[in-house]
Each structure stands twice: as C-alpha cells, then as structure tokens.
Design an enzyme around this catalytic site. Structure first.
Site, PDB file in Angstrom:
ATOM      1  N   ASP A 133       0.833  -1.197   0.000  1.00 25.99           N
ATOM      2  CA  ASP A 133       0.000   0.000   0.000  1.00 25.99           C
ATOM      3  C   ASP A 133       0.872   1.252   0.000  1.00 25.99           C
ATOM      4  OD1 ASP A 133      -2.395   1.397   0.025  1.00 25.99           O
ATOM      5  OD2 ASP A 133      -2.399   1.546   2.202  1.00 25.99           O
ATOM      6  N   TYR A 135       1.366   5.655  -0.573  1.00 22.64           N
ATOM      7  CA  TYR A 135       0.928   6.850   0.161  1.00 22.64           C
ATOM      8  C   TYR A 135       1.304   8.025  -0.730  1.00 22.64           C
ATOM      9  CZ  TYR A 135       0.716   9.751   4.521  1.00 22.64           C
ATOM     10  OH  TYR A 135       0.411  10.653   5.509  1.00 22.64           O
ATOM     11  N   HIS A 140      -3.419  14.182   0.291  1.00 21.65           N
ATOM     12  CA  HIS A 140      -3.743  13.312   1.434  1.00 21.65           C
ATOM     13  C   HIS A 140      -2.622  13.342   2.467  1.00 21.65           C
ATOM     14  CE1 HIS A 140      -5.063   9.845   3.765  1.00 21.65           C
ATOM     15  NE2 HIS A 140      -3.899   9.256   3.532  1.00 21.65           N
ATOM     16  N   ARG A 149       1.027  16.356  12.879  1.00 16.45           N
ATOM     17  CA  ARG A 149       2.314  16.980  13.218  1.00 16.45           C
ATOM     18  C   ARG A 149       2.312  18.497  13.075  1.00 16.45           C
ATOM     19  NH1 ARG A 149       3.579  12.427  10.471  1.00 16.45           N
ATOM     20  NH2 ARG A 149       3.495  13.580   8.523  1.00 16.45           N
ATOM     21  N   GLU A 206     -10.459   4.179   2.920  1.00 18.11           N
ATOM     22  CA  GLU A 206      -9.529   4.970   2.112  1.00 18.11           C
ATOM     23  C   GLU A 206      -9.839   4.699   0.651  1.00 18.11           C
ATOM     24  OE1 GLU A 206      -5.475   4.218   3.413  1.00 18.11           O
ATOM     25  OE2 GLU A 206      -5.641   5.810   4.913  1.00 18.11           O
ATOM     26  N   GLU A 208      -8.919   4.325  -2.929  1.00 22.54           N
ATOM     27  CA  GLU A 208      -7.673   4.083  -3.660  1.00 22.54           C
ATOM     28  C   GLU A 208      -7.973   3.348  -4.965  1.00 22.54           C
ATOM     29  OE1 GLU A 208      -4.395   2.452  -1.484  1.00 22.54           O
ATOM     30  OE2 GLU A 208      -5.101   3.206   0.459  1.00 22.54           O
ATOM     31  N   ASP A 240      -9.118   0.641   1.212  1.00 19.89           N
ATOM     32  CA  ASP A 240      -8.155   0.219   2.231  1.00 19.89           C
ATOM     33  C   ASP A 240      -8.726   0.597   3.607  1.00 19.89           C
ATOM     34  OD1 ASP A 240      -5.726  -0.710   3.290  1.00 19.89           O
ATOM     35  OD2 ASP A 240      -4.900   1.319   3.307  1.00 19.89           O
ATOM     36  N   ARG A 244      -8.253   3.951  12.594  1.00 23.24           N
ATOM     37  CA  ARG A 244      -7.383   5.101  12.891  1.00 23.24           C
ATOM     38  C   ARG A 244      -6.839   5.086  14.308  1.00 23.24           C
ATOM     39  NH1 ARG A 244      -5.977   6.232   7.966  1.00 23.24           N
ATOM     40  NH2 ARG A 244      -7.751   6.786   6.651  1.00 23.24           N
ATOM     41  N   GLN A 247      -4.151   2.440  14.476  1.00 21.73           N
ATOM     42  CA  GLN A 247      -3.026   2.942  13.671  1.00 21.73           C
ATOM     43  C   GLN A 247      -2.219   4.001  14.422  1.00 21.73           C
ATOM     44  OE1 GLN A 247      -4.401   4.655   9.981  1.00 21.73           O
ATOM     45  NE2 GLN A 247      -2.346   5.108   9.226  1.00 21.73           N
ATOM     46  N   TYR A 251       1.764   3.016  15.051  1.00 17.32           N
ATOM     47  CA  TYR A 251       2.520   3.231  13.806  1.00 17.32           C
ATOM     48  C   TYR A 251       3.965   3.682  13.979  1.00 17.32           C
ATOM     49  CZ  TYR A 251       2.428   8.389  13.313  1.00 17.32           C
ATOM     50  OH  TYR A 251       2.636   9.724  13.451  1.00 17.32           O
ATOM     51  N   LYS A 260      -4.454  -1.800   9.590  1.00 21.07           N
ATOM     52  CA  LYS A 260      -4.739  -1.927   8.161  1.00 21.07           C
ATOM     53  C   LYS A 260      -4.891  -3.385   7.737  1.00 21.07           C
ATOM     54  CE  LYS A 260      -3.692   2.423   6.920  1.00 21.07           C
ATOM     55  NZ  LYS A 260      -4.446   3.237   5.982  1.00 21.07           N
ATOM     56  N   THR A 264      -9.166  -5.429   3.166  1.00 23.67           N
ATOM     57  CA  THR A 264      -9.003  -4.517   2.032  1.00 23.67           C
ATOM     58  C   THR A 264      -9.962  -5.015   0.960  1.00 23.67           C
ATOM     59  OG1 THR A 264      -6.651  -4.274   2.560  1.00 23.67           O
ATOM     60  CG2 THR A 264      -7.341  -3.577   0.361  1.00 23.67           C
ATOM     61  N   THR A 357      -4.402   6.676  -0.553  1.00 23.10           N
ATOM     62  CA  THR A 357      -5.653   7.440  -0.551  1.00 23.10           C
ATOM     63  C   THR A 357      -5.580   8.565  -1.569  1.00 23.10           C
ATOM     64  OG1 THR A 357      -5.820   6.975   1.786  1.00 23.10           O
ATOM     65  CG2 THR A 357      -7.256   8.709   0.935  1.00 23.10           C
ATOM     66  N   GLU A 371      -9.956  12.758   6.865  1.00 24.14           N
ATOM     67  CA  GLU A 371      -9.823  14.097   6.300  1.00 24.14           C
ATOM     68  C   GLU A 371     -11.177  14.819   6.229  1.00 24.14           C
ATOM     69  OE1 GLU A 371      -7.674  11.888   3.100  1.00 24.14           O
ATOM     70  OE2 GLU A 371      -6.901  13.896   2.683  1.00 24.14           O
TER      71      GLU A 371
END
Ligand code: CA
Length: 423
Positions: A133, A135, A140, A149, A206, A208, A240, A244, A247, A251, A260, A264, A357, A371
C-alpha cells in the site's frame, strides 16, 4: 485492423451510454452461476458477462494452453504476458462487434456464453500474491501530516523523493460485497496513561485504486519505466479499510500493521491498462525532480473520476461524500512499481499495489473520513439527524470510478462493503 479502443465501435449487445461496460472496456473478472457453480473467467459487456470458457471450448477464443479461462483466478491468463493480453482483447472485441456474425448469429453459443449479469456471482478476480500500500497523494499526505504533526512538518522530508509504502496483508483482500467485521486492537486515548484492548472506535475507509501486476520480475533486478508499464495488467477500485485509533498508537516507528490488516476490499472487474490508454495524462509537476531511476518520459497518470457514497442502515441510498480524480496522484503507478523493485525486490504475478488514498485539492475531494471530518472534529450530515465522523456498525460504503469518453465510459463498477459489529 480497428483498435478495440475506437470510440465508434459498437456491439450487437445493446449497451447504454451510461453503462460502465461498453465494447471499448472489456474488463476481466471471475464469476459463477447457480447452473454452473465452478468459478471461471468472464468479461463484462453491458448487462452481461461473456463466458470466456465457453468461447474457449467452442474454439472461438484460443489463448495459450486450453483451460486458461476455466481457472478460478486471472493469474494463469495474466502470466501469459502482454502480447497475449493484447491479442485476446482484440479477439473478444471482434467477437462482440455489431457487424460480426460469429457469435451474433449463433443462438446456441449466445445462450451458453452470454450470462445476464444479475445471474452471475462475482468472485475475487486474482489470487493476491502480495499487497503493498502506497501513500502517493500529496494532498492526502499533507492533510494527515497537518492533523498529526502541524502545518510546518506536514510532509516528511523523504516524501517528495520517493513513493512511500508499507507491505500489507494479501490474506485479507476481499471482493466487493464482502462484509467487514469491526476490528479489535490496542487503543490508547491521547490523555490515557495505558492502552487497552477493545473494538476500534475510529473506523475509516480509504479511496484508492489497485494496480494488478500481471508479470513477474527477477529478484535482484531493476525495472525501467517501459518494463514496469508492461507488467501492469490492469486496475481495480480499492478500499483500504483503516482503524485510525489502532493505527495512531501502533505506527511509530515501523508504520501501519493491525490498523490496516483486517480487510481490504477490491472491485470484481479488472479494467485493463489498454482500455485506459485514451485517458492518459501527465501528473502534477514533480519538484524537486526525482532521482534518475524514477524519472518518467511518458504521461503515466489517468483522467479517472472517483466517487464515494456512504449509507447508514436507515437510509435508502448512499449519499455522495467525496468526488475526486485519480489524475491528482503525485507518484504514478509506474513510478511506484519501479521504486518497489529498485532494491532488488522480486515482483510476482498477482501482486496488488494500492495507490494510496486519493485526495484532491478541494474539500469535497478528500478520500477518507479522517480528512472529511478533520480527525473527528467536523461531523458530516448524511440525512436529517444522521451525522458521522467515522464509520458506525451497519454503515455501507460504496466507491465508483470511470473514465468519461465521448458518448461512452470506461467504468469500474463498484466496490461495496458493510460494517458488522465487533465480535
Ligand atoms: Ca492506504
């Protein structure tokens, strides 16, 4: 010879202009019927499935070893390689043309080879060898980065230099219509001192695209842009599913794992790379320029519309919550594959690459609830009184995608999944 992509082609089978499956598309899938429960290979045309095994037995479609279309997955056919993919697609197009009597005027064969779509049960079309997968949407990655962050560190320093990815689970890739059990896992609330083990509270989708790899590459090798492109058999819609809260706690430092790994979903029809050819375009300008091994001479993005609908159990139909386009992807599928193999990683027939995504620059183009609800702070209203931040039990999520031609569309059908309560 007429190209199977010629927009003026038409079939003796009536196909509505709004159908996903005109003669210019011819996506491959695996299906069965109650009359013949063995899964086998078919092609979607209008409201029918064309049974390739029946055509093969009738010597109308001969490709490689006899029996390749009686397989329960596309893998043996894909393994035959791009020259045979092209030849087969051209022959199927020829058999379906309005001016070809071979199938049109053969009622016995038509009866056997054309199955009404409503009578077909669709199966997972490929044996998924590996699932990776990516990114690769800048929008996104920026949105998620800002949430986690802050604005100044939204994109990690490596992001503009390579397609970021993790190795996912092939074992839990399922076909559209498969219900998805809410996962359990370790959760730690931001203010809690210790984690607990409980059902996920922030379940997400997600949006995709999935790339289906149809050719293997050698361990230790590298791929050129042209070689990578030739290995791509086709594309599917891919959801996907993402937990959250699981994750976010797990992560660091190795990336997604349990958040994840539970499911899927992919759409049942694999739209070939060849069918998408007329819809190629260049992706966003890449600045800084990628390292030489990642540079592209060709436009490797596609003008492919995507939409997501969400339906709570009490709603009659899904409400559209996202409408975006595959063309926004910063890193193309070809660049993802080149990068994947660049360390010497062998690729296999049946590998599945998730694009990452797909979000666009507008608010209405965000491809995940993370989002859309801005990490749960901005609930959306689906119908009077029904709001959502993340997915609730019995919610159903539907993704659709299509390339719009002049008077026809190359569609992907849909990928749907409904959430079951945790066990
Ligand atoms: Ca993903």
């Amino acid at each position: 010879m007429t190209s199977p992509n010629d927009p003026t082609l038409c079939s003796f089978i009536p196909v509505d202009a709004a159908s996903d499956f005109p003669i210019q598309n011819l996506p491959y899938g695996v299906f069965s019927t109650s009359a013949l429960p063995a899964p086998r290979i078919g092609v979607a045309i209008g409201d029918y499935v064309l049974d390739l095994w029946e055509l093969e037995q009738d010597c109308r479609l001969v490709v490689g070893d006899l029996g390749v279309f009686s397989a329960p997955t596309l893998n043996p056919f894909m393994a035959l390689g791009p020259k045979l993919w092209t030849r087969t697609r051209a022959r199927i197009s020829e058999l379906l043309r309005h001016d070809n009597p071979e199938l049109r005027d053969n009622p016995t064969l038509r009866e056997r080879a054309l199955v009404p779509m409503a009578q077909a049960k669709l199966h997972l079309p490929i044996a998924v060898a590996g699932y990776t997968d990516f990114y690769s949407s800048k929008e996104h990655a920026t949105n998620v980065g800002i949430m986690f962050r802050g604005k100044d560190n939204a994109l990690q320093p490596n992001w503009l230099h390579m397609p970021i990815a993790y190795n996912g689970r092939a074992s839990t890739v399922v076909v559209s219509g498969t219900r998805v059990r809410r996962p359990r896992g370790q959760l730690k609330p931001p203010n809690g001192e210790l984690p607990g083990f409980a059902p996920c509270k922030r379940l997400d989708f997600e949006l995709e695209m999935g790339v289906v790899i149809g050719q293997a590459s050698a361990m230790g090798g590298m791929l050129t842009e042209a070689q990578a492109e030739e290995m791509i058999f086709g594309f599917v819609l891919l959801n996907d599913w993402s937990a959250r809260d699981i994750q976010q706690w797990e992560y660091v430092p190795l990336g997604p794992f349990q958040g994840k790994a539970f499911a899927t979903s992919i759409s049942p029809w694999v739209v070939t790379r060849e069918a998408l050819e007329p819809f190629r375009l260049s992706g966003p300008k890449q600045d800084p320029a990628p390292l030489p091994y990642l540079r592209q001479a060709k436009p490797n993005n596609y003008d492919l519309e995507l939409e997501v609908g969400l339906r709570a159990a009490s709603m009659k139909r899904p409400l559209r919550i996202c409408h975006t386009n595959f063309k926004y992807m910063y890193w193309s599928s070809v660049q993802q594959l080149v990068h994947h193999a660049a360390c010497g990683c062998a690729m296999n027939v049946g590998d599945l690459l998730g694009s990452g995504t797909i979000s666009g620059p507008e608010k209405s183009q965000r491809g995940s609830l993370l989002e859309i609800s801005w990490n749960g702070t901005e609930p959306i209203e689906l119908e009077d009184g029904i709001t959502r931040t993340f997915l609730e039990d019995n919610d159903s999520l539907v993704m659709r995608g299509w390339c719009q031609g002049d008077g026809y569309r190359i569609g992907f059908g849909e990928v749907e999944g409904t959430i079951l309560p945790a066990e």
